[in-house]
Design a protein around this motif. Sequence first.
Motif, PDB file in Angstrom:
ATOM      1  N   VAL A   1      34.624  26.431  28.846  1.00 48.84           N
ATOM      2  CA  VAL A   1      34.678  26.534  27.251  1.00 48.84           C
ATOM      3  C   VAL A   1      33.890  26.821  27.084  1.00 48.84           C
ATOM      4  N   ASP A   2      33.412  28.229  26.132  1.00 49.31           N
ATOM      5  CA  ASP A   2      32.150  28.151  25.482  1.00 49.31           C
ATOM      6  C   ASP A   2      30.930  27.834  26.199  1.00 49.31           C
TER       7      ASP A   2
ATOM      8  N   SER B   1      33.947  31.640  28.602  1.00 41.10           N
ATOM      9  CA  SER B   1      35.704  30.877  28.311  1.00 41.10           C
ATOM     10  C   SER B   1      36.397  31.461  29.840  1.00 41.10           C
TER      11      SER B   1
END
Length: 250
Positions: A5-6, A21
């Motif tokens: 994620v990110d 992501s």
Amino acid sequence: MIKAVDVHKRFGAHHVLKGISLEVAAGEVLCVIGPSGSGKSTFLRCINQLETIDEGAVWVDDELLGYVERDGKLHQLSDAQIARQRRPIGMVFQRFNLFPHMTALENVVEGPIRVLRESRDTAHARGLELLERVGLQDKGGAYPSTLSGGQQQRVAIARALAMRPRLMLFDEPTSALDPELVGEVLAVMRDLAGSGMTMIVVTHELGFAKEVANQVVFMDDGRVVETGPPDQVLVNPAHERTKTFLSAVL
């Protein structure tokens, strides 16, 4: 099985990963393609914690990598704890990184004996099985300098499998090989994918990606530009940058 994620990674002022992501289910094969310098190898190294991410998070089997949450705060893990997390993640590099003073079999059994504390007899028996699996049953006593590049890379795959990984990462495993040796390594990887191993493969071998991958990710300039099944990304891409890359490569 894998969730990123990110994810951001910087080397000084150089922003290499700019918010990656993605998710990979257990048993899936994800192939990552893209131009050199797009951050593909750096992303793999972040999953294996050979690099520390600057922002974002990565989970493997629902376990947050590199940190533990206590009292609502994240605390960085110790080197020993990171080594424990890294243990079920096998990685095969562009260069084979075999110990030159050890035979093929000794390279394969070193980790299980020293890290997993397997008995020498158990490790040797399984090491021979793994060498047979990668087509090198007659090369257990050979030193790396006497093996071709394709054979060395197959020993490296056997060495990674000897640690009983749940996830295998491949960082352009055929890029250092002569063209005629590429097929023998890809054949081992096809067999591995067919056995249900979860794999993330950074590769320029688009035919392999189309045949084996469940998902293909196209990265450029530290970002995921496009992701989807191989028939979509490789045959009918939606993004203009993907089309430009594929037309140049093909």
